[in-house]
Design an enzyme around this catalytic site. Structure first.
Site, short mmCIF file in Angstrom:
data_model
loop_
_atom_site.label_atom_id
_atom_site.label_comp_id
_atom_site.label_asym_id
_atom_site.label_seq_id
_atom_site.Cartn_x
_atom_site.Cartn_y
_atom_site.Cartn_z
N ASP A 196 -0.29 5.22 0.73
CA ASP A 196 -0.59 6.15 1.97
C ASP A 196 -0.51 5.65 3.36
OD1 ASP A 196 -1.07 8.47 0.21
OD2 ASP A 196 -2.65 7.55 -0.30
N ASP A 218 0.73 -1.04 0.10
CA ASP A 218 0.10 -0.09 -0.10
C ASP A 218 0.89 1.19 0.09
OD1 ASP A 218 -2.42 1.68 0.41
OD2 ASP A 218 -1.84 1.74 2.43
N ASP A 239 -1.81 -0.62 5.93
CA ASP A 239 -1.66 0.23 7.32
C ASP A 239 -3.16 0.02 7.79
OD1 ASP A 239 -2.67 2.01 5.30
OD2 ASP A 239 -2.29 3.52 6.65
#
Length: 233
Positions: free
Chosen positions: A19, A17, A187
């Site tokens: 961001d 991922d 995240d």
């Protein structure tokens, strides 16, 4: 639960991922969104409020921000005003984000080293983000991260976004790997839910954005404080 590093022989590829996992982009979001709000004649929003809205794509982010700054409006009218403002908000946000992309963002510690270690172990790497591809590619280039990835897929690359499993399934197909041997690293619960449904093992970083919720409460195979902790020798 902490993550027990995987020997590289157990996986063929990793999907990472963007961001909140590789780059702290909250500053970019805050700057672009507040420039957008000024264009619309609306009051500014605090970065702390924005953080819990990040991760589900730009469309969701913009609508969440508009609803937040219109919180004083009766709910039904708020929904009507949000949709009425959305086209101008989207155009303004696109313009401002592209203008400042990466200028208020920083790569998290250990990311460059972790990605290099994954590549050195022979893994194929793809970046999969809900961020529009037109935002993701320049950001990766600006931060010196683009070259490690075989593929980069944004939130507009497929018919649906994470937490739907489709983007992970399609990314595995592009990598030529089986989901069970393709590690998802993210995240948030979006990444974990998508990985579970796609059949990928999933590890979450302990920093980043998880919609304002404790990341260790998410159903994942483990957690790391740095991308450098992912693989054993």
């Amino acid at each position: 639960m902490n993550f027990i590093p995987l020997p590289s022989s157990h996986v063929d590829a990793a999907i990472i991922d963007l961001d909140g996992t590789m780059v702290d982009t909250l500053g970019d979001f805050s700057e672009a969104l507040n420039r957008m709000l000024r264009d619309l004649g609306l009051h500014a929003i605090d970065a702390n409020a924005i953080e819990s809205m990040v991760g589900k794509g730009s469309e969701h982010l913009l609508r969440s921000v508009l609803q937040h700054v219109l919180a004083h409006v009766e709910p039904k009218q708020r929904a009507i005003q949000t949709e009425a403002l959305y086209p101008d908000a989207w155009a303004s946000y696109q313009r401002h984000y592209l203008a400042i992309n990466g200028q208020y963002a920083a790569v998290y510690p250990g990311v460059a080293e972790g990605l290099a270690a994954l590549r050195a172990s022979g893994l194929r790497l793809a970046c999969l983000t809900n961020k529009p591809t037109a935002f993701a590619l320049p950001l990766l280039e600006a931060k010196g991260l683009r070259g490690v990835f075989t593929h980069v897929f944004g939130g507009d690359a497929f018919e649906r976004k994470k937490p739907d499993p489709l983007p992970l399934v399609k990314t595995c197909e592009a990598l030529g790997t089986a989901p069970a041997r393709t590690l998802m690293v993210g995240d948030s619960s979006n990444d974990a839910q998508a990985a579970r449904a796609a059949g990928c093992p999933v590890v979450l970083v302990t920093y980043g954005y998880n919609h304002g919720q404790p990341v260790r409460a998410v159903d994942a195979d483990g957690f790391v404080d740095s991308l450098g902790e992912l693989l054993s020798n």
